[in-house]
Design a protein around this motif. Structure first.
Motif, PDB file in Angstrom:
ATOM      1  N   GLY A  82     -50.035   4.661 -39.158  1.00  0.00           N
ATOM      2  CA  GLY A  82     -51.091   4.198 -38.257  1.00  0.00           C
ATOM      3  C   GLY A  82     -50.506   3.429 -37.083  1.00  0.00           C
ATOM      4  N   SER A  83     -51.373   2.965 -36.196  1.00  0.00           N
ATOM      5  CA  SER A  83     -50.914   2.265 -34.988  1.00  0.00           C
ATOM      6  C   SER A  83     -50.392   0.877 -35.308  1.00  0.00           C
ATOM      7  CB  SER A  83     -52.072   2.102 -33.991  1.00  0.00           C
ATOM      8  OG  SER A  83     -52.599   3.355 -33.677  1.00  0.00           O
ATOM      9  N   TYR A 129     -47.476  12.202 -41.908  1.00  0.00           N
ATOM     10  CA  TYR A 129     -46.977  10.843 -42.008  1.00  0.00           C
ATOM     11  C   TYR A 129     -45.470  10.828 -42.295  1.00  0.00           C
ATOM     12  CZ  TYR A 129     -51.713   8.987 -41.679  1.00  0.00           C
ATOM     13  OH  TYR A 129     -52.962   8.627 -41.237  1.00  0.00           O
ATOM     14  N   GLY A 135     -52.436  -1.594 -43.516  1.00  0.00           N
ATOM     15  CA  GLY A 135     -53.315  -1.734 -42.361  1.00  0.00           C
ATOM     16  C   GLY A 135     -54.737  -1.727 -42.901  1.00  0.00           C
ATOM     17  N   ILE A 173     -58.156   0.976 -47.444  1.00  0.00           N
ATOM     18  CA  ILE A 173     -56.730   0.631 -47.509  1.00  0.00           C
ATOM     19  C   ILE A 173     -56.041   1.857 -48.088  1.00  0.00           C
ATOM     20  CG2 ILE A 173     -56.780  -1.890 -47.547  1.00  0.00           C
ATOM     21  CD1 ILE A 173     -56.864  -1.823 -50.597  1.00  0.00           C
TER      22      ILE A 173
END
Ligand code: F6R
Length: 241
Positions: free
Chosen positions: A37-38, A80, A132, A139
């Protein structure tokens, strides 16, 4: 839950980096849980810098990522595995054969979940798990309604999650509909959890996570029950506490 407010994203990343390095240095065979993720991108940049300046080595470490899209191969730029290879693994000395993610292209995803869960158990407890936070409280890819006692499993992604992640894909239709994720119970067994939150758009979710009811309808709320959670967030993300 310890809450650390930072003035901005870079300091959030730095604080997380310090905690991670401390864990790696304190354990002979550190086991790390990682997220994509960011939000953790800054953390990974800082880890690479610290590695390059000789402050940390990952030679003895093992890592397990939280999740992977079902159907994407390792060389798919949206997988990912590709994200982790390019944003971290290829830039540090972590041995290739100790950097684990669920295999998105496994022919039998359910079997892959069992294999992955067993690998985590065999590695011993995760020393530090990075998380995150999804806008809906997810989650990993544990969407609202996921049982708290879940272990690594296949999930149908929420429409809101697919839309939130569509920014990385050519179109929403290209966003996979399923993923493999560590379960909530798997995550809760980590010795320590570092949850990173940044930006105003996370403020409502952070408020619910910290002050809301503990309910499977908001998966991250279970973190209230973990004895060693550090929430690190910038001012915007923590603005509603
Ligand atoms: C990623 C993951 C997700 C993200 C969450 C937040 O491996 O498991 O739970 O942590 O969707 O994503 P960002 O950081 O992009 O806002």
């Amino acid at each position: 839950m310890e809450i650390i407010q930072t003035p901005n994203y870079d300091v959030m990343s730095q604080r997380a980096c310090d905690l991670l390095i401390e864990t790696v240095q304190q354990s002979e065979r550190p086991v790390l849980g990682l997220a994509t993720g960011s939000t953790p991108e800054g953390l990974y940049k800082q880890l690479i810098e610290q590695y390059e300046s000789g402050k940390v080595t990952f030679k003895q470490a093992t890592t397990f990522n939280l999740d992977e899209y079902v159907g994407l191969t390792a060389d798919d730029p949206n997988s990912y595995r590709y994200y982790m290879d390019n944003k971290l693994f290829h830039h540090i000395d972590l041995p290739d054969d100790r950097a684990f993610l669920p295999k998105g292209d496994a022919s039998n995803p359910e079997q892959e979940c069992r294999t992955y869960e067993t690998m985590i158990q065999n590695a011993g407890q995760v020393d530090l798990q990075v998380l995150g936070l999804g806008l809906n409280g997810h989650i990993g890819f544990n969407e609202p309604g996921t049982p708290f006692d879940s272990r690594t499993h296949v999930v149908e992604l929420d429409e809101t999650t697919r839309q939130a992640n569509a920014r990385f894909f050519a179109s929403i239709d290209d966003v996979p509909t399923r993923a493999i994720t560590m379960g909530i119970n798997t995550i809760m067994e980590s010795k320590k959890i570092v949850l990173l939150v940044s930006g105003e758009k996370k403020a409502d979710a952070v408020k619910q996570l910290v002050n809301g009811e503990v309910t499977e309808e908001f998966p991250a709320s279970i973190l209230q029950k973990h004895e060693n959670v550090v929430l690190i967030g910038d001012e915007e993300a923590l603005s509603k506490l």
